[in-house]
Design a protein around this motif. Structure first.
Motif, mmCIF file in Angstrom:
data_model
loop_
_atom_site.group_PDB
_atom_site.id
_atom_site.type_symbol
_atom_site.label_atom_id
_atom_site.label_comp_id
_atom_site.label_asym_id
_atom_site.label_seq_id
_atom_site.Cartn_x
_atom_site.Cartn_y
_atom_site.Cartn_z
ATOM 1 N N LEU A 36 0.845 -1.178 0.000
ATOM 2 C CA LEU A 36 0.000 0.000 0.000
ATOM 3 C C LEU A 36 0.885 1.233 0.000
ATOM 4 N N GLU A 37 0.499 2.235 -0.794
ATOM 5 C CA GLU A 37 1.263 3.472 -0.871
ATOM 6 C C GLU A 37 0.377 4.637 -0.460
ATOM 7 N N HIS A 44 9.273 11.102 -0.511
ATOM 8 C CA HIS A 44 9.933 10.591 0.693
ATOM 9 C C HIS A 44 8.927 9.897 1.618
ATOM 10 N N GLU A 45 7.752 10.465 1.749
ATOM 11 C CA GLU A 45 6.705 9.843 2.559
ATOM 12 C C GLU A 45 6.302 8.493 1.967
ATOM 13 N N CYS A 49 6.995 4.840 3.908
ATOM 14 C CA CYS A 49 5.874 3.944 4.168
ATOM 15 C C CYS A 49 6.114 2.568 3.530
ATOM 16 N N LYS A 50 6.567 2.572 2.267
ATOM 17 C CA LYS A 50 6.830 1.317 1.569
ATOM 18 C C LYS A 50 7.938 0.521 2.247
ATOM 19 N N ALA A 51 8.989 1.199 2.705
ATOM 20 C CA ALA A 51 10.104 0.502 3.352
ATOM 21 C C ALA A 51 9.643 -0.187 4.635
ATOM 22 N N VAL A 64 13.472 -0.874 -1.345
ATOM 23 C CA VAL A 64 12.280 -0.438 -2.069
ATOM 24 C C VAL A 64 12.634 0.814 -2.849
ATOM 25 N N GLU A 65 11.790 1.157 -3.798
ATOM 26 C CA GLU A 65 11.989 2.395 -4.552
ATOM 27 C C GLU A 65 10.647 2.947 -4.966
ATOM 28 N N ASP A 66 10.649 4.215 -5.286
ATOM 29 C CA ASP A 66 9.483 4.833 -5.888
ATOM 30 C C ASP A 66 9.971 5.816 -6.927
ATOM 31 N N THR A 67 9.295 5.813 -8.051
ATOM 32 C CA THR A 67 9.664 6.688 -9.149
ATOM 33 C C THR A 67 8.577 7.730 -9.326
#
Length: 169
Positions: A36-37, A44-45, A49-51, A64-67
């Protein structure tokens, strides 16, 4: 300090997994967990949360990563919400939206986080560029056919081979 070899890369996106392995030059232990994101423009938030969720789900050190794709004519939107924007309007819609607002500049941002549950290390990559008038190219995935990084002769990520894209992304 965490060892890259002990990390589990948590993503459901096979394109991201392949790209991460190519950039890092290693085969990553991988787990496809649908995390869940939070729906926010703060990448950064999202990554924090994902980590936390990934570590809880896997029970060992994770990566984890987010683009984020920030359209400057839209005040940075969709940013980390690009996954949903792309799902609803596709790469063509990204091109139409950017050009409709008259400012086609964009920022591609990738934020990673490795955590062992007590210590976290983040890394951020930023590529400045713009949005093509229409999608071009057959390589890559996601919005690669819409994004033109600065200094690459006007070619989209999808018009580059993997090695050239990975050298700058």
């Amino acid at each position: 300090m965490m060892d890259l070899g002990e990390l589990v890369f948590v993503t459901t996106n096979e394109g991201k997994r392949r790209e991460a392995e190519a950039v890092l030059g290693v085969t990553l232990s991988h787990r496809g967990v649908d995390l869940l994101e939070p729906q926010t423009l703060d990448v950064h938030e999202v990554v924090d949360c994902k980590a936390g969720a990934a570590f809880e789900a896997v029970g060992r050190p994770v990566l984890v990563e987010d683009t984020s794709l920030e359209l400057l004519g839209l005040g940075g939107f969709p940013g980390p919400l690009i996954k949903w924007f792309l799902a609803s309007v596709g790469a063509e819609g990204i091109c139409i939206a950017a050009h409709a607002f008259g400012d086609t500049r964009a920022v591609a941002r990738c934020l990673t986080c490795a955590t062992d549950g007590s210590e976290s290390v983040k890394g951020e990559g930023v590529v400045l560029g713009g949005i093509a008038p229409r999608p071009r190219g057959a390589n890559g995935f996601g919005w690669d056919s819409a994004f033109i990084p600065d200094g690459r002769g006007g070619r989209t990520y999808a018009e580059m081979d993997d090695d050239e894209k990975n050298a700058i992304s």
